[in-house]
Design a protein around this motif. Structure first.
Motif, short mmCIF file in Angstrom:
data_model
loop_
_atom_site.label_atom_id
_atom_site.label_comp_id
_atom_site.label_asym_id
_atom_site.label_seq_id
_atom_site.Cartn_x
_atom_site.Cartn_y
_atom_site.Cartn_z
N LEU A 174 0.83 -1.21 0.00
CA LEU A 174 0.00 0.00 0.00
C LEU A 174 0.86 1.26 0.00
CD1 LEU A 174 -2.79 -1.16 2.45
CD2 LEU A 174 -3.14 -0.41 0.09
N ASP A 175 1.94 1.23 0.78
CA ASP A 175 2.85 2.38 0.83
C ASP A 175 3.42 2.67 -0.55
OD1 ASP A 175 4.62 4.36 1.76
OD2 ASP A 175 6.14 2.88 2.30
N LYS A 176 3.95 1.63 -1.19
CA LYS A 176 4.59 1.81 -2.49
C LYS A 176 3.57 2.18 -3.57
CE LYS A 176 8.15 -1.54 -1.25
NZ LYS A 176 9.23 -0.55 -1.11
N ALA A 177 2.38 1.62 -3.48
CA ALA A 177 1.35 1.93 -4.47
C ALA A 177 0.87 3.38 -4.32
CB ALA A 177 0.17 0.97 -4.33
N ILE A 178 0.60 3.81 -3.11
CA ILE A 178 0.10 5.17 -2.88
C ILE A 178 1.17 6.20 -3.23
CG2 ILE A 178 -0.70 6.76 -1.07
CD1 ILE A 178 -2.15 4.32 0.18
N ALA A 179 2.44 5.82 -3.07
CA ALA A 179 3.54 6.73 -3.43
C ALA A 179 3.54 7.04 -4.93
CB ALA A 179 4.88 6.12 -3.03
N ARG A 180 2.92 6.19 -5.73
CA ARG A 180 2.89 6.39 -7.18
C ARG A 180 1.73 7.29 -7.62
NH1 ARG A 180 5.90 2.06 -9.68
NH2 ARG A 180 4.88 2.57 -11.65
N ILE A 181 0.85 7.65 -6.68
CA ILE A 181 -0.38 8.35 -7.04
C ILE A 181 -0.20 9.86 -6.93
CG2 ILE A 181 -2.80 8.73 -6.38
CD1 ILE A 181 -2.82 5.81 -5.37
N SER A 182 -0.63 10.56 -7.96
CA SER A 182 -0.67 12.02 -7.93
C SER A 182 -2.11 12.46 -7.70
CB SER A 182 -0.16 12.60 -9.26
OG SER A 182 1.19 12.26 -9.47
N GLY A 183 -2.27 13.52 -6.93
CA GLY A 183 -3.62 14.01 -6.66
C GLY A 183 -4.34 13.16 -5.63
N LYS A 184 -5.64 13.20 -5.67
CA LYS A 184 -6.46 12.51 -4.68
C LYS A 184 -6.29 11.00 -4.78
CE LYS A 184 -11.26 12.09 -3.05
NZ LYS A 184 -10.89 12.35 -1.65
N VAL A 185 -6.15 10.35 -3.62
CA VAL A 185 -6.03 8.90 -3.57
C VAL A 185 -7.42 8.28 -3.60
CG1 VAL A 185 -5.27 6.93 -2.20
CG2 VAL A 185 -3.87 9.00 -2.29
N THR A 186 -7.65 7.39 -4.55
CA THR A 186 -8.94 6.71 -4.67
C THR A 186 -8.70 5.20 -4.74
OG1 THR A 186 -8.94 6.68 -7.09
CG2 THR A 186 -9.85 8.67 -5.99
N PRO A 187 -9.72 4.39 -4.48
CA PRO A 187 -9.56 2.94 -4.61
C PRO A 187 -9.09 2.53 -6.01
CG PRO A 187 -11.55 3.42 -3.38
CD PRO A 187 -11.04 4.74 -3.88
N VAL A 188 -9.62 3.17 -7.04
CA VAL A 188 -9.23 2.83 -8.40
C VAL A 188 -7.75 3.11 -8.62
CG1 VAL A 188 -9.52 3.42 -10.84
CG2 VAL A 188 -11.54 3.17 -9.36
N LYS A 189 -7.27 4.25 -8.16
CA LYS A 189 -5.86 4.60 -8.34
C LYS A 189 -4.95 3.65 -7.55
CE LYS A 189 -6.37 9.56 -9.32
NZ LYS A 189 -6.02 10.93 -8.84
N ILE A 190 -5.35 3.29 -6.34
CA ILE A 190 -4.55 2.34 -5.55
C ILE A 190 -4.45 1.02 -6.29
CG2 ILE A 190 -4.44 0.99 -3.43
CD1 ILE A 190 -5.74 3.31 -1.97
N ASN A 191 -5.58 0.53 -6.79
CA ASN A 191 -5.60 -0.76 -7.46
C ASN A 191 -4.71 -0.75 -8.71
OD1 ASN A 191 -7.03 -3.38 -7.09
ND2 ASN A 191 -7.60 -3.02 -9.23
N GLU A 192 -4.80 0.31 -9.47
CA GLU A 192 -3.96 0.41 -10.67
C GLU A 192 -2.49 0.47 -10.31
OE1 GLU A 192 -5.46 3.90 -12.55
OE2 GLU A 192 -7.15 2.87 -13.53
N ALA A 193 -2.16 1.19 -9.25
CA ALA A 193 -0.76 1.34 -8.84
C ALA A 193 -0.19 0.02 -8.33
CB ALA A 193 -0.64 2.42 -7.77
N ILE A 194 -0.97 -0.78 -7.63
CA ILE A 194 -0.49 -2.08 -7.15
C ILE A 194 -0.05 -2.94 -8.34
CG2 ILE A 194 -1.12 -4.23 -6.01
CD1 ILE A 194 -2.96 -2.62 -4.19
N GLY A 195 -0.82 -2.88 -9.40
CA GLY A 195 -0.51 -3.68 -10.58
C GLY A 195 0.77 -3.26 -11.28
N GLN A 196 1.31 -2.11 -10.92
CA GLN A 196 2.52 -1.59 -11.56
C GLN A 196 3.78 -1.77 -10.70
OE1 GLN A 196 1.44 2.50 -12.18
NE2 GLN A 196 -0.18 2.02 -13.65
#
Length: 399
Positions: A328-350
């Motif tokens: 979760l830490d690494k995934a959320i670190a990849r997100i710009s702007g507001k953190v949403t479930p969709v963005k977290i899920n996409e970031a985990i896959g990367q």
């Protein structure tokens, strides 16, 4: 994954040196080094068995997740975390309402934890329906995947699949397979029996079918053990956890089957080992982690853990929950702007490869479970304490 062959095992004396060596580094430990350092808060839900048969497991998982959060300044990806913990209890009947509250009332951006397979099945449907990423950190049932489901632990059949070739090679004769009568038991024992019989092994159980004991509680295993002792079994393979593992192991050593080699998954993992005492010595078991693995990530993990829980060594349950927090830490670190479930899920896959106390691993693109290595361990004395000691590598599993 290539570094696994160079890992070494360490004594608790060595691990104490790790603690002392890491102490100064830990004092400078802050939040995540990468990603958006916005001031917004991310609400994360954690579900674990804080009561019931698997209370010890749930506590280890909660402590592992909290440890990562505490040593990263209470932040994931630079964002402050509001962690909401719910009690899973003994299974789906209590776990689903707890998770539903986190999703519908607390509006969490992601879910983590979950001990039992039945709980996972119910909560995974909830997460998929509401499009909330679920990062499970204990056994994953052998079921179809969805885009919203991730696991930092293992597929439930994997431990048995990993150890079956070793048992086939080292046991000269039939093996009796036994476990609890619920989904997790079927998957765990099934991973062993399916692989073992495909390799030409024979089960000593009547009709060649595994034996199932009542779940959640089986106070008396002696009738089953008496049946085993009267069979032509040359060894036993078992899956039990929590209070059931204590009961099975202690009664095993009191039974007529006591001289048969005992192999298993999770039988001696966590606080149950000290509760089992001398009855646990000599038990062979399979797992994806052991505190005596000597790698940089594990040295850091042991140091951090020991400063908070000096009375107990970390378990695979704590490690997998620690890794869920890291994901979760690494995934959320990849997100710009507001953190949403969709963005977290996409970031985990990367994310790609995850550095972990177990050794490096990564999510399978097929089913979002770890591609990871498994180890054969045996219970031995480590000074005055009992400990699971790594004997050898077994297999890398994941697809």
């Amino acid at each position: 994954m290539q570094q696994r062959r160079t890992r070494h095992r360490a004594t608790w004396a060595t691990r104490l040196a790790w603690v002392l060596a890491a102490a100064l580094a830990m004092t400078g430990c802050g939040g995540s080094n990468a990603g958006d350092t916005g001031t917004d808060t991310v609400k994360i839900g954690f579900v674990g068995s804080l009561s019931g048969t698997y209370q010890d497991v749930g506590q280890e998982m909660r402590d592992g997740f909290q440890l990562y959060l505490d040593t990263h300044d209470g932040r994931f990806g630079g964002r402050k975390v509001d962690l909401v913990v719910a009690d899973e209890g003994n299974g789906a009947a209590t776990a689903l309402p707890a998770a539903t509250r986190l999703v519908k009332d607390e509006h969490v951006a992601a879910l983590a934890g979950i001990v039992a397979s039945g709980s996972y099945l119910a909560i995974s449907a909830l997460a998929t329906e509401h499009k909330i990423p679920l990062i499970g950190s204990n056994g994953r049932p052998d079921t179809d995947n969805s885009d919203w489901l991730w696991t930092t632990s293992f597929r439930s059949p994997d431990p048995g699949t990993a150890i079956a070739p070793y048992v086939k090679e080292h046991v000269d004769g039939p093996v009796w397979a036994i476990g609890p009568d619920y989904k997790g038991g079927y998957d765990q024992v099934g991973g062993f029996t399916d692989t073992y019989t495909k390799l030409g092994g024979k089960l000593a159980n009547p009709a060649g079918k595994a034996t199932w004991t009542p779940f959640p509680d089986t106070p008396n295993y002696l009738p089953y053990l008496s049946q085993i002792a009267k069979s032509d079994a040359k060894a036993v393979y078992a899956f039990f956890g929590g209070a059931n593992a204590v009961g099975f192991v202690t009664q095993y050593r009191q039974s007529d089957a006591k001289n048969l080699p005992l192999y298993g998954a999770f039988l001696t993992e966590g606080p149950v080992l000290q509760q089992q005492g001398a009855a646990a010595e000599g038990i062979w078991n399979v797992l994806n982690y052991s505190p005596d693995l000597d790698n940089a990530a594990n040295r850091t993990f042991i140091a951090e853990w020991t400063t908070r829980h000096a009375d107990r060594s970390p378990t695979t349950y704590a490690m997998a929950a620690y890794d869920a927090a890291a994901v979760l830490d690494k995934a959320i670190a990849r997100i710009s702007g507001k953190v949403t479930p969709v963005k977290i899920n996409e970031a985990i896959g990367q994310l790609g490869q995850i550095d972990s106390p177990r050794g490096a691993w990564q999510f399978s693109p097929k089913n979002h479970t770890p591609i990871q290595h498994w180890y054969l361990r045996v219970v031995r004395r480590d000074g005055t304490q009992l400990a699971n000691r790594v004997v050898q590598d077994l297999a890398t599993i994941g697809a």
